[in-house]
Write an enzyme that holds these catalytic residues in place. Structure first.
Site, PDB file in Angstrom:
ATOM      1  N   ASP A 236       0.835  -1.200   0.000  1.00  0.00           N
ATOM      2  CA  ASP A 236       0.000   0.000   0.000  1.00  0.00           C
ATOM      3  C   ASP A 236       0.875   1.258   0.000  1.00  0.00           C
ATOM      4  O   ASP A 236       1.347   1.700   1.032  1.00  0.00           O
ATOM      5  CB  ASP A 236      -0.916  -0.011   1.238  1.00  0.00           C
ATOM      6  CG  ASP A 236      -1.846   1.203   1.288  1.00  0.00           C
ATOM      7  OD1 ASP A 236      -1.967   1.917   0.262  1.00  0.00           O
ATOM      8  OD2 ASP A 236      -2.451   1.431   2.357  1.00  0.00           O
ATOM      9  N   LYS A 243       1.708   7.951   0.393  1.00  0.00           N
ATOM     10  CA  LYS A 243       2.122   8.007   1.794  1.00  0.00           C
ATOM     11  C   LYS A 243       3.502   8.636   1.916  1.00  0.00           C
ATOM     12  O   LYS A 243       4.303   8.574   0.982  1.00  0.00           O
ATOM     13  CB  LYS A 243       2.208   6.578   2.358  1.00  0.00           C
ATOM     14  CG  LYS A 243       0.875   5.912   2.624  1.00  0.00           C
ATOM     15  CD  LYS A 243       1.093   4.511   3.190  1.00  0.00           C
ATOM     16  CE  LYS A 243      -0.232   3.803   3.416  1.00  0.00           C
ATOM     17  NZ  LYS A 243      -1.085   4.412   4.431  1.00  0.00           N
ATOM     18  N   ASP A 254       0.210  -5.077   4.560  1.00  0.00           N
ATOM     19  CA  ASP A 254      -1.178  -4.643   4.406  1.00  0.00           C
ATOM     20  C   ASP A 254      -2.101  -5.748   3.867  1.00  0.00           C
ATOM     21  O   ASP A 254      -3.265  -5.506   3.551  1.00  0.00           O
ATOM     22  CB  ASP A 254      -1.232  -3.405   3.505  1.00  0.00           C
ATOM     23  CG  ASP A 254      -2.402  -2.485   3.834  1.00  0.00           C
ATOM     24  OD1 ASP A 254      -2.946  -2.599   4.944  1.00  0.00           O
ATOM     25  OD2 ASP A 254      -2.764  -1.663   2.975  1.00  0.00           O
ATOM     26  N   ARG A 317     -11.112  -0.414   2.238  1.00  0.00           N
ATOM     27  CA  ARG A 317     -12.577  -0.489   2.321  1.00  0.00           C
ATOM     28  C   ARG A 317     -13.206  -0.670   0.941  1.00  0.00           C
ATOM     29  O   ARG A 317     -14.287  -1.255   0.818  1.00  0.00           O
ATOM     30  CB  ARG A 317     -13.108   0.765   3.043  1.00  0.00           C
ATOM     31  CG  ARG A 317     -12.784   2.068   2.365  1.00  0.00           C
ATOM     32  CD  ARG A 317     -12.905   3.251   3.314  1.00  0.00           C
ATOM     33  NE  ARG A 317     -11.756   3.355   4.218  1.00  0.00           N
ATOM     34  CZ  ARG A 317     -11.609   4.307   5.141  1.00  0.00           C
ATOM     35  NH1 ARG A 317     -12.541   5.236   5.291  1.00  0.00           N
ATOM     36  NH2 ARG A 317     -10.533   4.335   5.905  1.00  0.00           N
TER      37      ARG A 317
END
Ligand code: BES
Ligand code: MN
Ligand code: ZN
Length: 467
Positions: A236, A243, A254, A317
């Site tokens: 990720d 990030k 992740d 999600r």
């Protein structure tokens, strides 16, 4: 690991572990240093007269040791041992040594396949535990040992770096579960396209590793299945909402939700568990590229709800929304539990000590909570409510994938809840803090813990199996 009768042929033993109570170590036990130890703490001495071992470790016990205590003490012992042969002696009551053995095995785990001077091969170390009832103890340990193997499978997957564990490699390691009798089906990108899992595909579209959904089915009974869903983001970066560099290397973990699900499936299969469980994992890589999804994109989920992707780093999600909907539509499970390293916010809330949990069903949650409690895996429930839900209303789509700054773990759970059918008991486990720890945890060294494999296995054994 072997539970043996006293007097069995032991060969040369390098370490002798004594779980208190010894005859010849009485001077040690009476010493000041030992009296200051807390129950569960260890003391090691070298070259004890009359003991045929290089060194002796003594574990201090409380007045009443139970299975849970023995598992913890075992892990403390296991962590200090290399792969030297070990003899364990004790005058514990029956039914406790197998838990000591499980703790030792859990604690002794190391991931050193990339170290040149690795001292641990693939071979299990020669460990013997003396017991007056070796047959029963060995049989009891067999079941506990399945959970150890499942946990190690999960830990290895999590610790594996992302250049090795691509989505393709992950899927092929899951396919190996077929040898144990698990039905494994890999849905490729064109299948996912056809089914309509656009939210999941959007996350993976910037990566050269193809997105996949893997369905693992353990049909140990005829009942409708319990479903386990795992987030499997093999790396990720955050995507276009990239990030910061510091700490980004940790995002190789992740996919821990998916790894935990795989660990449970392996445990169930090894134990020939008489339960019906389906495990489904979404495997994707979240990368920035010319093909990556952008902040502001709107995607259509499998459920049909449109999602405004405000932040491409809230990708887990999106993956879960489609996998959970697919699972409910296809399998109509009796209950559904998702596991995901979903938010940094849960670490702010509960640190590395407790898993955050959310549920729409008190009875289901209670069952899980007490299974986790028995297995010594910490979990703490967090609230769900309409007032949090409206934070993720979007002005241009049905929902947006992030809220504002506050209650980040809860708004993430509220997002998932929109993809859970009202009549399905559901638990969301945000394992971001417990799946991978920067310091050693109770049962594991720094890195992957395999948190949840034992709790879920116990839940299934206690409530969803025929026995
Ligand atoms: N995988 C991360 C969450 C995470 C953080 C796991 C730290 C393990 C350790 C997740 O995809 C993520 O990036 N979440 C964001 C959500 C935010 C953009 C709303 C976060 O927590 O910052
Ligand atoms: Mn992210
Ligand atoms: Zn993530």
């Amino acid at each position: 690991m072997c539970l043996v009768a006293p007097g069995a042929d032991l060969g040369p033993i390098l370490t002798h572990i004594d779980v208190l109570t010894v005859r010849w170590l009485s001077h040690l036990i009476e010493s000041k240093k030992f009296s200051k130890l807390d129950p569960g703490e260890l003391m090691t001495t070298w070259g004890v007269r009359g003991v045929d071992a290089e060194r002796c470790t003594v574990v201090k016990l409380p007045d009443r040791a139970d299975a849970k205590f023995m598992r913890r003490a075992g892990a403390a012992v296991g962590k200090t041992l290399g792969d030297d042969p070990v003899l364990v002696e004790s005058t514990l009551g029956t039914g406790l040594r197998e838990h000591l053995a499980q703790g030792m095995a859990l604690g002794n785990y190391r991931f050193n396949r990339y170290k040149k001077e690795a001292n641990k091969g693939d071979k299990a170390p020669d460990w013997r535990i003396m017991t007056p009832s070796p047959k029963v103890a060995q049989r009891n340990f067999e079941a506990l040992g399945c959970a150890v193997e499942g946990t190690e499978f999960a830990r290895d997957l999590v610790n594996e770096p992302s250049n090795v564990l691509t989505t393709t490699e992950f899927a092929s390691r899951l396919l190996e579960l077929q040898e144990l009798g698990v039905e494994v089906e890999v849905l490729e990108e064109d299948d996912l396209e056809r089914i309509g899992m656009r939210a999941l595909l959007a996350v993976g579209q910037g990566s050269d590793s193809p997105s996949k959904v893997v369905v693992m089915n353990w049909k140990g009974s005829e009942s409708p299945p319990l479903a386990l869903i795992g987030k499997g983001v093999v790396f990720d970066t955050g995507g276009i909402s990239i990030k910061p560099a510091r700490g980004m290397e940790q995002m190789t973990m992740d996919m821990a939700g998916a790894a935990t699900v795989a660990g449970v499936m392996k445990t169930l299969a090894l134990g020939r568990t008489k339960a019906s469980v389906v495990g489904i994992v979404g495997l994707v890589e979240n990368m920035p590229s010319g093909r990556a999804q952008r902040p502001g994109d709107i995607v259509r989920s499998l459920k049909g709800d449109s999602i405004e992707v405000v932040n491409t780093d809230a990708e887990g999600r999106l993956v879960l929304a489609d996998v959970m909907w697919y699972c409910q539509r296809r399998f109509e499970p009796v209950g559904m539990i998702d596991l995901a390293t979903l938010t940094g916010a849960i670490i702010v809330s509960l640190g590395y000590e407790y898993c955050g949990a959310f549920s729409n069903d008190d009875k289901f949650y209670q069952r899980f909570q007490s299974a986790a409690e028995s297995e010594d895996e910490n979990v703490w429930r967090q609230p769900l409510s309409k007032s949090f839900d409206k934070i993720i209303d979007s002005t241009i789509a049905d929902v947006k994938n992030v809220g504002d700054r506050w209650a980040g773990a809860i708004t993430a759970a509220q997002f998932l809840k929109r993809f859970v059918k009202a009549d399905i008991p559901w638990i969301h486990l945000d394992i971001a803090g417990v799946a991978w720890t920067p310091k050693p945890s109770k049962f594991s060294p720094r890195g992957a813990s395999g948190w949840g494999v034992r709790a879920l296995t116990r839940l299934i054994n206690d409530h969803y199996s025929e026995r």
